[in-house]
Design an enzyme around this catalytic site. Structure first.
Site, PDB file in Angstrom:
ATOM      1  N   ASP A  94      -1.323  30.548   2.972  1.00 30.78           N
ATOM      2  CA  ASP A  94      -1.391  29.087   3.083  1.00 30.78           C
ATOM      3  C   ASP A  94      -1.723  28.528   1.710  1.00 30.78           C
ATOM      4  OD1 ASP A  94      -1.573  26.468   3.861  1.00 30.78           O
ATOM      5  OD2 ASP A  94      -3.373  26.715   5.088  1.00 30.78           O
ATOM      6  N   CYS A 148       0.838  -1.212   0.000  1.00 31.18           N
ATOM      7  CA  CYS A 148       0.000   0.000   0.000  1.00 31.18           C
ATOM      8  C   CYS A 148       0.865   1.251   0.000  1.00 31.18           C
ATOM      9  CB  CYS A 148      -0.919  -0.018   1.220  1.00 31.18           C
ATOM     10  SG  CYS A 148      -2.034   1.396   1.315  1.00 31.18           S
ATOM     11  N   TYR A 204      -5.227  32.738   0.094  1.00 35.69           N
ATOM     12  CA  TYR A 204      -5.552  31.317  -0.116  1.00 35.69           C
ATOM     13  C   TYR A 204      -6.368  30.819   1.095  1.00 35.69           C
ATOM     14  CZ  TYR A 204      -1.456  31.961  -3.161  1.00 35.69           C
ATOM     15  OH  TYR A 204      -0.546  32.442  -4.078  1.00 35.69           O
ATOM     16  N   GLU A 231      -9.561  34.185  -1.892  1.00 41.84           N
ATOM     17  CA  GLU A 231      -9.566  32.804  -2.360  1.00 41.84           C
ATOM     18  C   GLU A 231     -10.061  32.755  -3.804  1.00 41.84           C
ATOM     19  OE1 GLU A 231      -9.449  29.036  -3.196  1.00 41.84           O
ATOM     20  OE2 GLU A 231      -8.701  29.677  -1.235  1.00 41.84           O
ATOM     21  N   CYS A 235       2.342  23.190   3.106  1.00 44.91           N
ATOM     22  CA  CYS A 235       2.367  21.727   3.124  1.00 44.91           C
ATOM     23  C   CYS A 235       3.498  21.187   2.264  1.00 44.91           C
ATOM     24  CB  CYS A 235       1.023  21.165   2.652  1.00 44.91           C
ATOM     25  SG  CYS A 235       0.585  21.644   0.956  1.00 44.91           S
TER      26      CYS A 235
END
Length: 514
Positions: free
Chosen positions: A433, A104, A363, A384, A460
């Protein structure tokens, strides 16, 4: 590929002294000792010339492992090899909890002790800033005293069952694990419900257990599989684009008892959904809403052209901080609620908010960060691109009684005009972000032109974050200093890490108590 800094000091002698770069031919089998973590779930070894030696990446290995491996890719500056056997396991290596680990793609670092994972992620952030961004951390910080990447903040308690959303795939092409094949049992290869095998868009593991969401979620997956097979409902075939069942999406919020089941099908069938709804109410009565998303296109996604609420409200709710958020079937919401709470708390701390601050939240998505910080400042302006997310943000503020947030839908490349700033005001703080790809270079220039006193960058993807910071610092002639760098682990057992960086304009006053 960019390697991270070493996890720990290496051996006194070169563990790969018997190898030369010229010997690492494609197809060659070698014995090699891994010394460092690398990004993208790999580890690395160096051959010759110390820290400047030729790099060999090995997926599935752990620093400290002595392995037998076969080289399958050879480039000028690096090679990649595949493990054949672990000859001497690293002290960092642990037994994976999941029986599907070898097949996986969901938890590539489950064979690494969790403390080592956290250190690896800290090293990854530092390596990205130094090597991808070319940022000299030793000269940043107050009065040029330097700034360190802080230890990664990890999960509280056991690092499993942390996701509030899971998306499982149906497939008419089942992937059999080595141990399933070795069992000699007759297997149904024409139906699977689970997760994709890495690198295969068509093959799916028929998962009976999964440690990402909850034990209840795993029971539901097993129940849906048996129900569908009992009634002869065919799984989607990506090759001839036939079949009925495409995805099973489960949402289990962290702070409410609501549960959403979203069955994604290739076409609408009121009769089938009525049958499924009756079964679901009987066997899994804690499900509060059932949605049928219809995706008749060829693309294998869990989004479609139609969402049908079969029973319940069609939404679930979760909380971050003091605020409650409505989550629709296709809405974005942080998949690790408790981790997101830590992430937002750090962003708030780094911003050093004042009661009279005007904040731009770029964002902003559905406004989760905007609402989280709203009570600390005078006003928040969220920007956004996705209009549906902006509508969600506006609804969320009304339902939570937040009256000092304004949300604007539009392309940030075009929005930051003098008229925009004249209408909404000059920001004291800018929060960003962005998605994994980072910010457009022109957006970075526009932020620099605003010259806010403080900037907090949540990312991220530390690699694109580092490149964005490099452009920002160059555009402002190093007019900002990095005050703090804090990685947060929202995704244990993966190579992903969230990172928060706080910056302050050099001519701005120091934060109180900093």
């Amino acid at each position: 590929m960019t390697e991270t800094a070493p996890l720990a000091s290496g051996e006194a002698t070169d563990p790969n002294a018997d190898l030369t770069a010229s010997a690492l031919k494609r197809g060659r089998e070698v014995e090699i000792t891994l010394t460092d973590f690398a990004d993208r779930g790999k580890s690395l070894a160096r051959v010759g010339d110390g820290d400047r030696g030729y790099v060999v990446f090995v997926a599935g290995a752990v620093p400290g492992d002595r392995v037998k491996a076969r080289v399958f890719k050879r480039k000028r500056s690096f090679a990649e090899a595949r493990i054949l056997d672990v000859l001497e396991p690293s002290p960092l290596r642990v037994q994976p909890r999941c029986e599907y680990f070898d097949s996986c793609g969901g938890c590539k670092w489950q064979h690494v002790g969790y403390e080592a994972q956290l250190e690896m992620k800290r090293d990854h952030v530092e390596g990205a800033l130094r090597h991808e961004g070319g940022i000299d951390l030793d000269t940043h910080g107050a009065s040029g005293a330097g700034v360190q990447v802080l230890p990664t903040i990890g999960a509280e308690g056991e690092p499993y069952y942390y996701r509030n959303k899971m998306e499982f795939s149906f497939s008419a092409q089942r992937w059999l694990t080595d141990w399933e094949i070795a069992s000699g049992e007759a297997m149904d290869k024409d139906f699977a419900l689970g997760l994709h095998v890495p690198g295969r868009y068509d093959k799916v593991l028929d998962l009976k257990v999964c440690y990402l969401q909850s034990e209840w979620s795993a029971r539901l997956v097993n129940g849906v599989r048996e129900f569908a097979k009992h009634h002869g409902w065919p799984a989607w075939n990506v090759h001839d684009h036939s079949g009925y069942l495409r995805h099973l999406v489960i949402r289990t919020p962290a702070h409410t008892d609501e549960k959403m089941v979203n069955l994604v099908t290739s076409h609408e069938s009121a009769e089938k959904m009525a049958l499924f709804a009756d079964w679901l109410r009987t066997e899994f009565p804690s499900v509060t809403t059932l949605v049928n998303t219809v995706n008749s296109g060829k693309a294998q996604t869990a989004y479609g052209e139609k969402e049908i609420v079969v029973f319940g409200s069609g939404v679930v709710h979760d909380k971050i901080g003091e605020h409650t958020f409505e989550i629709a079937p296709s809405a974005f919401f942080q998949t690790n609620t408790k981790g997101a709470e830590k992430l937002y708390a750090i962003a708030k701390e780094m911003a050093h908010f004042q009661k009279d601050d005007l904040v731009y939240d770029l964002y902003c998505g559905a406004g989760t960060i905007s609402m989280y910080v709203a009570d600390q400042v005078e006003r928040v302006v969220g920007v956004e691109l996705v209009e549906a997310a902006v509508e969600n943000a506006r609804v969320n503020t009304v339902e939570n009684g937040v009256d000092n947030c304004t949300f604007v839908a539009g392309d940030m490349l075009k929005l930051f005009t003098p008229d925009f700033v004249k209408e909404h005001g000059q920001p004291d703080v800018v929060l960003v972000d962005p998605p994994r790809a980072g910010m457009h270079p022109k957006v970075t220039e526009q932020i620099a032109a605003l010259r806010p006193e403080r900037i907090v960058y949540v990312s991220c993807n530390p690699r694109t974050q580092a490149k964005d910071l490099q452009r920002l610092l160059a555009t402002t002639n190093n007019g900002y200093r990095i005050e703090a760098i804090q990685p947060v682990d929202l995704f244990p057992h993966t190579a992903h890490v969230e990172n928060v960086i706080g910056l302050r304009r050099i001519d701005a006053p120091e934060a109180s108590g900093a």
